[in-house]
Write an enzyme that holds these catalytic residues in place. Structure first.
Site, PDB file in Angstrom:
ATOM      1  N   ASP A 104      84.779   1.133  -4.252  1.00  0.00           N
ATOM      2  CA  ASP A 104      84.014   1.454  -3.380  1.00  0.00           C
ATOM      3  C   ASP A 104      84.459   2.879  -2.753  1.00  0.00           C
ATOM      4  O   ASP A 104      83.869   3.553  -2.087  1.00  0.00           O
ATOM      5  CB  ASP A 104      84.185   0.219  -2.287  1.00  0.00           C
ATOM      6  N   PRO A 115      73.064  -1.449   6.328  1.00  0.00           N
ATOM      7  CA  PRO A 115      73.569  -2.604   6.895  1.00  0.00           C
ATOM      8  C   PRO A 115      74.946  -3.095   6.471  1.00  0.00           C
ATOM      9  O   PRO A 115      75.256  -2.450   5.421  1.00  0.00           O
ATOM     10  CB  PRO A 115      72.638  -3.678   6.226  1.00  0.00           C
ATOM     11  N   VAL A 116      75.721  -3.787   7.151  1.00  0.00           N
ATOM     12  CA  VAL A 116      76.831  -4.110   6.947  1.00  0.00           C
ATOM     13  C   VAL A 116      77.123  -5.276   6.088  1.00  0.00           C
ATOM     14  O   VAL A 116      76.113  -6.239   6.202  1.00  0.00           O
ATOM     15  CB  VAL A 116      77.747  -4.098   7.969  1.00  0.00           C
ATOM     16  N   GLY A 166      76.864  -5.552   0.400  1.00  0.00           N
ATOM     17  CA  GLY A 166      77.191  -4.894  -1.087  1.00  0.00           C
ATOM     18  C   GLY A 166      76.889  -3.347  -1.270  1.00  0.00           C
ATOM     19  O   GLY A 166      77.045  -2.888  -2.316  1.00  0.00           O
ATOM     20  N   LEU A 167      76.802  -2.657  -0.063  1.00  0.00           N
ATOM     21  CA  LEU A 167      76.441  -1.245  -0.066  1.00  0.00           C
ATOM     22  C   LEU A 167      77.874  -0.397   0.246  1.00  0.00           C
ATOM     23  O   LEU A 167      77.822   0.673   0.525  1.00  0.00           O
ATOM     24  CB  LEU A 167      75.443  -0.941   0.770  1.00  0.00           C
ATOM     25  N   GLY A 168      79.014  -1.081   0.173  1.00  0.00           N
ATOM     26  CA  GLY A 168      80.173  -0.454   0.514  1.00  0.00           C
ATOM     27  C   GLY A 168      80.356   0.093   2.021  1.00  0.00           C
ATOM     28  O   GLY A 168      80.983   1.047   2.232  1.00  0.00           O
ATOM     29  N   SER A 169      79.909  -0.760   2.906  1.00  0.00           N
ATOM     30  CA  SER A 169      80.013  -0.145   4.586  1.00  0.00           C
ATOM     31  C   SER A 169      81.561  -0.282   4.619  1.00  0.00           C
ATOM     32  O   SER A 169      81.830   0.604   5.449  1.00  0.00           O
ATOM     33  CB  SER A 169      79.264  -1.284   5.202  1.00  0.00           C
ATOM     34  N   ALA A 190      84.371   0.516   3.132  1.00  0.00           N
ATOM     35  CA  ALA A 190      84.958   1.776   2.429  1.00  0.00           C
ATOM     36  C   ALA A 190      84.379   3.168   3.220  1.00  0.00           C
ATOM     37  O   ALA A 190      85.130   4.017   3.619  1.00  0.00           O
ATOM     38  CB  ALA A 190      84.787   1.927   1.029  1.00  0.00           C
ATOM     39  N   ALA A 191      83.014   3.018   3.696  1.00  0.00           N
ATOM     40  CA  ALA A 191      82.412   4.139   4.197  1.00  0.00           C
ATOM     41  C   ALA A 191      82.861   4.296   5.710  1.00  0.00           C
ATOM     42  O   ALA A 191      83.461   5.291   6.293  1.00  0.00           O
ATOM     43  CB  ALA A 191      80.847   4.034   4.294  1.00  0.00           C
TER      44      ALA A 191
HETATM   45  O1  PMV Z   1      80.069  -5.873  -2.101  1.00  0.00           O
HETATM   46  P1  PMV Z   1      81.035  -4.688  -2.145  1.00  0.00           P
HETATM   47  O2  PMV Z   1      80.297  -3.436  -1.599  1.00  0.00           O
HETATM   48  O3  PMV Z   1      82.330  -4.896  -1.319  1.00  0.00           O
HETATM   49  O4  PMV Z   1      81.441  -4.212  -3.688  1.00  0.00           O
HETATM   50  C1  PMV Z   1      82.655  -5.056  -4.190  1.00  0.00           C
HETATM   51  C2  PMV Z   1      82.466  -4.861  -5.643  1.00  0.00           C
HETATM   52  C3  PMV Z   1      83.585  -5.617  -6.563  1.00  0.00           C
HETATM   53  O5  PMV Z   1      83.560  -5.385  -7.721  1.00  0.00           O
HETATM   54  C4  PMV Z   1      83.062  -7.084  -6.227  1.00  0.00           C
HETATM   55  C5  PMV Z   1      84.779  -5.824  -5.774  1.00  0.00           C
HETATM   56  C6  PMV Z   1      85.847  -4.444  -6.091  1.00  0.00           C
HETATM   57  O6  PMV Z   1      86.805  -4.276  -5.313  1.00  0.00           O
HETATM   58  O7  PMV Z   1      85.627  -3.822  -7.066  1.00  0.00           O
END
Ligand code: PMV
Length: 302
Positions: free
Chosen positions: A143, A90-91, A94-97, A99-100
């Site tokens: 990420d 899922p985008v 918080g799972l880094g979609s 960057a993936a």
């Molecule tokens: O929610 P995500 O997967 O984009 O993770 C963000 C992580 C943070 O620490 C909030 C931001 C960062 O750049 O490290």
């Protein structure tokens, strides 16, 4: 010259230290076995299409700006490229979609344009960083590291070598997608505002996160899951004080602990999205079952 190439990037799980990592504190993450797969093709019918578990993802302004930033790093004519990406997670939760996605496209482009070895790696890193800046504002880079290289690692952004591989015994992690998608850039900006108002309090909170992260790293490598869980719970309490948790995320963390989880916390930027729970080895199912009432549940053997 190749006419078509593919590439992939891993999604990620932040176990300790989101947000404080943006301010130089250490964090821990792991690349996930799923992420994004991209195919790039030289074509007279150019465009970007993205499929994800919810169907076709609309290519909004932010995605277009990120794609332009990424493409500008490669020696390609964007008007002669068809790019398709399958995101398997899922985008925006918080799972880094993001960057993936950027890693998958950049790796495919590196192959398409014949880059190799160090030059290919450096170009992929530069392109992913350009795209992540659009999504995150001021990304820590965690990420990106997970998307490019996977596995468990600690990340200290201010060190000369920010990434240290961690040797963590295999165990199962349960992730539940509890809240709606949120904007990482907005969550990072809200922490920046809070820090501007209460600098001393937030800096000392970040120091507490750094302490628990160091403790967590030692416990992870020792397979001391009880201590890992305690550090996760402490991290969640501090994330709550940072105002990035939500009632839904808090309730789901409590439900996971009530079902026997050794620790539970939000993962990623918060404001919605996912929690990660560490179930006891002898009753993984109970935690997964308890979380089903709160959202879609994923299990990762890492
Ligand atoms: O929610 P995500 O997967 O984009 O993770 C963000 C992580 C943070 O620490 C909030 C931001 C960062 O750049 O490290």
């Amino acid at each position: 010259m190749r006419a078509q190439a593919t590439g992939r990037g891993d999604a990620k799980l932040i176990v300790f230290g989101e947000h404080s990592v943006v301010y130089g504190r250490p964090a821990v993450a792991a690349g996930l076995p799923s992420g994004a797969e991209a195919t790039v093709r030289r074509s007279d019918d150019p465009g970007l299409t993205i499929d994800h578990p919810g169907g076709r993802l609309p290519v909004d302004d932010q995605l277009e700006v990120a794609a332009d930033a990424l493409l500008s790093v490669f020696d390609v004519d964007p008007d002669r490229l068809a790019i398709h990406v399958d995101i398997q997670i899922p985008v925006g939760v918080g799972l880094g979609s993001s960057a993936a996605l950027a890693t998958a496209i950049s790796r495919a482009l590196a192959r398409l344009t014949g880059l190799r070895g160090r030059e290919a790696n450096a170009t992929v890193e530069e392109a992913v960083a350009a795209s992540e800046t659009v999504f995150h504002g001021s990304p820590s880079g965690i990420d990106q590291c997970a998307a490019i290289d996977g596995r468990f690692f600690s990340f200290s952004p201010n060190d000369n070598q920010p990434v240290t591989r961690l040797d963590v015994p295999a165990t199962t992690w349960v992730v539940a997608r509890v809240g709606p998608p949120s904007s990482t850039a907005e969550m990072v900006a809200s922490v920046r505002q809070l820090r501007a108002r209460k600098r001393q309090f937030i800096e000392s909170l970040f120091d507490d996160v750094a302490d628990l992260t160091r403790r967590g790293i030692r416990a992870l490598e020792a397979g001391d899951w009880k201590t890992v869980g305690e550090a996760m719970n402490r991290n969640q309490r501090l994330l709550k004080k940072l105002d990035v948790s939500t009632p839904d995320l808090d309730v789901a963390c409590r439900a996971a602990r009530d079902a026997g989880a050794l620790g539970a916390k939000l993962t990623g930027a918060g404001g919605g999205g996912c929690i990660v729970a560490l179930p006891p080895a002898d009753d993984i199912d109970a935690v997964g079952r308890a979380l089903q009432d709160h959202g879609e549940v994923f299990r990762f053997e890492l």
